[in-house]
Design an enzyme around this catalytic site. Structure first.
Site, PDB file in Angstrom:
ATOM      1  N   ASP A  19       0.862  -1.174   0.000  1.00  0.00           N
ATOM      2  CA  ASP A  19       0.000   0.000   0.000  1.00  0.00           C
ATOM      3  C   ASP A  19       0.908   1.237   0.000  1.00  0.00           C
ATOM      4  O   ASP A  19       2.129   1.121   0.197  1.00  0.00           O
ATOM      5  CB  ASP A  19      -0.892  -0.053   1.241  1.00  0.00           C
ATOM      6  CG  ASP A  19      -1.810   1.143   1.358  1.00  0.00           C
ATOM      7  OD1 ASP A  19      -2.372   1.571   0.328  1.00  0.00           O
ATOM      8  OD2 ASP A  19      -1.951   1.677   2.475  1.00  0.00           O
ATOM      9  N   ASP A  21      -0.208   5.246   0.991  1.00  0.00           N
ATOM     10  CA  ASP A  21      -0.467   6.174   2.095  1.00  0.00           C
ATOM     11  C   ASP A  21      -0.614   5.429   3.410  1.00  0.00           C
ATOM     12  O   ASP A  21      -1.368   4.460   3.515  1.00  0.00           O
ATOM     13  CB  ASP A  21      -1.740   6.980   1.820  1.00  0.00           C
ATOM     14  CG  ASP A  21      -1.587   7.913   0.631  1.00  0.00           C
ATOM     15  OD1 ASP A  21      -1.205   9.067   0.843  1.00  0.00           O
ATOM     16  OD2 ASP A  21      -1.821   7.471  -0.507  1.00  0.00           O
ATOM     17  N   ASP A 195      -2.052  -0.448   5.811  1.00  0.00           N
ATOM     18  CA  ASP A 195      -2.353   0.169   7.109  1.00  0.00           C
ATOM     19  C   ASP A 195      -3.832   0.342   7.408  1.00  0.00           C
ATOM     20  O   ASP A 195      -4.195   0.654   8.538  1.00  0.00           O
ATOM     21  CB  ASP A 195      -1.702   1.548   7.174  1.00  0.00           C
ATOM     22  CG  ASP A 195      -2.448   2.572   6.323  1.00  0.00           C
ATOM     23  OD1 ASP A 195      -2.567   2.354   5.092  1.00  0.00           O
ATOM     24  OD2 ASP A 195      -2.956   3.558   6.881  1.00  0.00           O
TER      25      ASP A 195
END
Length: 254
Positions: A19, A21, A195
């Site tokens: 991922d 961000d 996240d």
């Protein structure tokens, strides 16, 4: 963090899915306000070579934005949670068309009368950000769910201070599965690092085939392992390299 939750060292025989961000860069109040560390591009370039090309970004951002932040690097990637997909330097494929005008207009009217909300238009998707007004999160979720309900082909994602509507078939799990069928990724143990709640289907997809899911930060997750934040991700990634990326060594010497 308990040692039992720390991920094992990255194996050069793995297929790595990252991922962006909140994983490789800290989350900012606005998507265009992030800071990309000098370490990131050279580290990803080295990892891509180390893994024999079996490294892909799997992000909620459009691929055009990922490419801009990581220029001149251009990696295999899935953008907008799988709406856009690309193998290496190949062309970008989009899995769906535009959203219904009625849905877009409904969200636009809400944003027009609520200055603390921000609307982000993506290829084939729409994101409603409420980071500047977290107390409006429940209202934003209810409104987006109601707007999407008449459209069976759409689904709603609840992320960190954002609610997104996108095509139902475009998921990070499906993007990972498609990559794993490509020659560069096939036969390798998949590792997914993310996240947000929007990464949970990615964790589930890799773990279902004997892979490794790594949750970045706090919060409930189905991932087996955890890293504390983007800085911990940097250290974990660079530990796999035979030699640190040059900008990081330069920064450390200052």
């Amino acid at each position: 963090m308990e040692d039992a939750l720390r991920p094992p060292a990255l194996d050069p025989r793995a297929a790595l899915f990252l991922d962006f961000d909140g994983t490789l860069v800290p989350i900012a109040s606005r998507p265009d306000g992030i800071e990309v560390g000098a370490w990131l591009v050279p580290t990803l370039r080295q990892l891509h070579a180390l893994l024999g090309g079996a490294l892909a970004l799997v992000s909620g951002r459009p691929l055009s934005e990922l490419d801009a932040w990581l220029a001149p690097l251009r990696l295999p990637a899935a953008g907008v949670h799988g709406v856009e997909r690309r193998d290496g330097d190949g062309p970008t494929r989009r899995l769906a068309g535009g959203l219904p005008d009625a849905l877009i207009h409904r969200v636009e009217r809400l944003v027009a009368r609520t200055p603390d909300l921000r609307l982000e238009r993506k290829p084939g998707a729409l994101a409603l950000h409420y980071r500047d007004a977290p107390h409006l999160g429940d209202m934003c979720a209810r409104m987006m769910l109601a707007a999407a309900r008449p459209h069976a082909e759409l689904t709603v994602l609840l992320g960190k201070c954002v609610v997104e509507v996108k095509p139902r078939g475009a998921t990070k799990a499906n993007a990972v599965s498609e990559f794993l069928a490509r020659p560069a990724f096939a036969g390798r143990q998949p590792v997914f690092v993310g996240d947000d709640a929007t990464d949970e289907d990615g964790f589930a997809a890799v773990q279902a085939v004997g892979g490794i899911g790594i949750k970045v930060g706090d919060g409930p997750s189905g991932a087996q392992f955890r890293l504390g934040g983007p800085e911990a991700v940097r250290l974990w990634l660079q530990a796999a390299l035979p030699q640190p990326a040059y900008p990081v060594a330069l920064e450390a010497a200052r």
